[in-house]
Write a protein that holds these residues in place. Sequence first.
Motif, PDB file in Angstrom:
ATOM      1  N   PHE A 255      22.808  -9.419 -18.946  1.00 25.99           N
ATOM      2  CA  PHE A 255      23.237 -10.803 -19.125  1.00 25.99           C
ATOM      3  C   PHE A 255      23.901 -11.353 -17.857  1.00 25.99           C
ATOM      4  O   PHE A 255      23.646 -12.496 -17.465  1.00 25.99           O
ATOM      5  CB  PHE A 255      24.200 -10.909 -20.313  1.00 25.99           C
ATOM      6  CG  PHE A 255      23.527 -10.845 -21.645  1.00 25.99           C
ATOM      7  CD1 PHE A 255      22.662 -11.846 -22.062  1.00 25.99           C
ATOM      8  CD2 PHE A 255      23.751  -9.777 -22.496  1.00 25.99           C
ATOM      9  CE1 PHE A 255      22.032 -11.788 -23.294  1.00 25.99           C
ATOM     10  CE2 PHE A 255      23.131  -9.705 -23.732  1.00 25.99           C
ATOM     11  CZ  PHE A 255      22.265 -10.712 -24.129  1.00 25.99           C
ATOM     12  N   VAL A 256      24.756 -10.553 -17.212  1.00 28.74           N
ATOM     13  CA  VAL A 256      25.440 -11.037 -16.020  1.00 28.74           C
ATOM     14  C   VAL A 256      24.446 -11.259 -14.874  1.00 28.74           C
ATOM     15  O   VAL A 256      24.618 -12.176 -14.066  1.00 28.74           O
ATOM     16  CB  VAL A 256      26.553 -10.050 -15.605  1.00 28.74           C
ATOM     17  CG1 VAL A 256      27.164 -10.443 -14.262  1.00 28.74           C
ATOM     18  CG2 VAL A 256      27.641 -10.007 -16.677  1.00 28.74           C
ATOM     19  N   SER A 257      23.416 -10.458 -14.815  1.00 27.44           N
ATOM     20  CA  SER A 257      22.434 -10.615 -13.733  1.00 27.44           C
ATOM     21  C   SER A 257      21.685 -11.938 -13.818  1.00 27.44           C
ATOM     22  O   SER A 257      21.113 -12.398 -12.830  1.00 27.44           O
ATOM     23  CB  SER A 257      21.430  -9.454 -13.754  1.00 27.44           C
ATOM     24  OG  SER A 257      20.585  -9.528 -14.893  1.00 27.44           O
ATOM     25  N   VAL A 258      21.680 -12.563 -14.991  1.00 30.41           N
ATOM     26  CA  VAL A 258      21.007 -13.859 -15.165  1.00 30.41           C
ATOM     27  C   VAL A 258      21.977 -14.900 -15.725  1.00 30.41           C
ATOM     28  O   VAL A 258      21.555 -15.880 -16.331  1.00 30.41           O
ATOM     29  CB  VAL A 258      19.771 -13.727 -16.085  1.00 30.41           C
ATOM     30  CG1 VAL A 258      18.675 -12.932 -15.406  1.00 30.41           C
ATOM     31  CG2 VAL A 258      20.144 -13.082 -17.423  1.00 30.41           C
TER      32      VAL A 258
ATOM     33  N   LEU B  15      32.621 -10.712 -21.172  1.00 27.07           N
ATOM     34  CA  LEU B  15      31.571  -9.696 -21.210  1.00 27.07           C
ATOM     35  C   LEU B  15      31.174  -9.449 -22.663  1.00 27.07           C
ATOM     36  O   LEU B  15      32.012  -9.518 -23.561  1.00 27.07           O
ATOM     37  CB  LEU B  15      32.072  -8.396 -20.570  1.00 27.07           C
ATOM     38  CG  LEU B  15      32.149  -8.368 -19.042  1.00 27.07           C
ATOM     39  CD1 LEU B  15      32.629  -7.006 -18.562  1.00 27.07           C
ATOM     40  CD2 LEU B  15      30.811  -8.689 -18.399  1.00 27.07           C
ATOM     41  N   PRO B  16      29.893  -9.157 -22.920  1.00 23.83           N
ATOM     42  CA  PRO B  16      28.834  -8.813 -21.958  1.00 23.83           C
ATOM     43  C   PRO B  16      28.057  -9.997 -21.402  1.00 23.83           C
ATOM     44  O   PRO B  16      27.099  -9.790 -20.670  1.00 23.83           O
ATOM     45  CB  PRO B  16      27.906  -7.927 -22.797  1.00 23.83           C
ATOM     46  CG  PRO B  16      27.991  -8.520 -24.165  1.00 23.83           C
ATOM     47  CD  PRO B  16      29.434  -8.958 -24.314  1.00 23.83           C
ATOM     48  N   PHE B  17      28.450 -11.238 -21.726  1.00 24.96           N
ATOM     49  CA  PHE B  17      27.596 -12.371 -21.387  1.00 24.96           C
ATOM     50  C   PHE B  17      27.887 -12.984 -20.027  1.00 24.96           C
ATOM     51  O   PHE B  17      26.966 -13.439 -19.341  1.00 24.96           O
ATOM     52  CB  PHE B  17      27.716 -13.443 -22.477  1.00 24.96           C
ATOM     53  CG  PHE B  17      27.322 -12.954 -23.841  1.00 24.96           C
ATOM     54  CD1 PHE B  17      25.997 -12.694 -24.145  1.00 24.96           C
ATOM     55  CD2 PHE B  17      28.286 -12.711 -24.817  1.00 24.96           C
ATOM     56  CE1 PHE B  17      25.623 -12.229 -25.399  1.00 24.96           C
ATOM     57  CE2 PHE B  17      27.923 -12.242 -26.071  1.00 24.96           C
ATOM     58  CZ  PHE B  17      26.589 -11.994 -26.358  1.00 24.96           C
TER      59      PHE B  17
ATOM     60  N   VAL C 152      27.915 -14.059  -8.171  1.00 23.92           N
ATOM     61  CA  VAL C 152      28.335 -12.833  -8.849  1.00 23.92           C
ATOM     62  C   VAL C 152      27.120 -12.097  -9.419  1.00 23.92           C
ATOM     63  O   VAL C 152      27.013 -10.869  -9.310  1.00 23.92           O
ATOM     64  CB  VAL C 152      29.347 -13.151  -9.969  1.00 23.92           C
ATOM     65  CG1 VAL C 152      29.710 -11.883 -10.746  1.00 23.92           C
ATOM     66  CG2 VAL C 152      30.616 -13.780  -9.389  1.00 23.92           C
ATOM     67  N   ALA C 153      26.197 -12.847  -9.993  1.00 24.03           N
ATOM     68  CA  ALA C 153      24.999 -12.237 -10.578  1.00 24.03           C
ATOM     69  C   ALA C 153      24.193 -11.476  -9.531  1.00 24.03           C
ATOM     70  O   ALA C 153      23.611 -10.417  -9.816  1.00 24.03           O
ATOM     71  CB  ALA C 153      24.131 -13.313 -11.227  1.00 24.03           C
ATOM     72  N   SER C 154      24.155 -11.985  -8.303  1.00 23.19           N
ATOM     73  CA  SER C 154      23.361 -11.337  -7.261  1.00 23.19           C
ATOM     74  C   SER C 154      23.888  -9.955  -6.912  1.00 23.19           C
ATOM     75  O   SER C 154      23.152  -9.123  -6.376  1.00 23.19           O
ATOM     76  CB  SER C 154      23.339 -12.210  -6.003  1.00 23.19           C
ATOM     77  OG  SER C 154      24.629 -12.268  -5.405  1.00 23.19           O
TER      78      SER C 154
END
Length: 519
Positions: free
Chosen positions: A313-316, A282-284, A491-493
């Motif tokens: 960042f995690v969302s993408v 995290l945060p990437f 996970v991003a979803s």
Amino acid sequence: MPSCTPLSPLLPEPVPPTKEQSLADRRRAKLPPCTPSELRERISNGEYLVVIDNLVCKLNGFVDKHPGGPLAILHMVGHDATDEFVSMHPRSVVDTMMPRWAVARLEPDSEQLCVVSYVEDMQLPYSAARSSTVDGSCRPQPSHANKEDLDYAAIQRDYRELEKYLHDNGFYQCAYRDYACEALRYASLFAAAVGLILLGPCSAWTYILAGVLTAMLWQQLAFFAHDLGHNELTGRRGFDMVLGICVADLLGGLSVGWWKKNHNTHHIVTNDVDNDPDIQHLPFLAVSTRFFESRYSTYYKRIMEFDAAARFFVSVQDKLYYVIMCFARYNLYFLSWNYLLLSDYAPYRGLEIACIGAFFAWFSWLLSYIPTWGYLALYMAVSHSVSAVLHIQITLSHFAMSTESPDPVHECFAARQVRTTMDVICPPSLDWFHGGLQYQIEHHLFPRLPRHKLRLVQPLVKDLCRKHGMEFKQFSFVDGNIYTLQWLGEVASHVKLYNSREVHQDKAVAALRSTMEKQ
């Protein structure tokens, strides 16, 4: 190459006990008994007690001197660390060092087999309890998580028999001829990269090619330093460590000491969200939705905040994965210097600082021969971005694998390594390109086994997994990338769902506060 028959017929006759083993047995008989409840009480009073071969070893006086870093020991406090200890150390250390630290012999309260942890319900400040799939959570996990009805005692027994077979039949003997070929490859890449910069024509293609060759050199040197860090070359810790520093620090600018501390921890607590630094990005990046909880890292000793930046960042992350890997080497420079300047225990600090300083000196001298700033920027961008191949190889084996144990109290070392690791399928002609990382399951089961023997061991490990119903996960390099990206996307979803829940909670809190103010 050994035949892939059932394990037990392969075993040699028992070896007569050595002098050191006899001494250990005699001492074992003189030690006082210790029950699990007494073990827990002593640990709560500040003792670092680790169980090895039913001996309770007190390591308070050794933990800060451990060559593999203190966390490799602290994560084993209150655990049966027999398999971890044997797999990570030469037999001489197993036979002579362990009895020195023994203070009692463990006498279990019951006949229950294969208890590996006696402290899962204890709050230890230096090691978080292992993540479990039976905590009532509804977090998404990879669909390949192992069955919960595995016979861990049988797996442990057969794994130990296989380890003994490999040891007794010379698998741990280094193939120096293979490393001679490796050294020739390293020298050729180094000469070609330096030669292009010093003598090549002044063109963009010259520096692009030089950058690619430099990245390949760093990749290959990382494999060699990895082997040296595990003492796969000579088995002599001091010699292999100094040689590794001369390779990784002097030629690559990265700290072997930092890597050893990080990597040993990774081997002990593979893919555990609170304890394994190799999946704490995290945060990437987040490889589990457990990271949405802003969990505490026992390695970095800080809370991994799932803040606004992390949510973005995690969302993408599946879309940015390769971009992030292109910058990973810069992060390794930072982590190396942070370790050397700020770490409480860096046994080769002076040598490493000198070697990394020498790297930046000779590398700066080499860069001075690049005639323009534009070509210099091109070379640096290519050499460091192509290095992403190495970081993809490293992360591929774990990012999409399970991060939660079906049974942290009983899951044995071998079952945990198979659950959290996957192999990459490749032809023998490409073994050099993957540098042993394609056999991560075998490497995690037998960390000190020279990488040139891993292909020979893979059929035996597959037999072990097949016999006990453990899923042996393997993909081609391309399919492994696709599988990892799909999991990162899964996970991003869940970030969108997390954000929606947070908004609802904030509205509920605001409504409650407004009601209270009116009253």
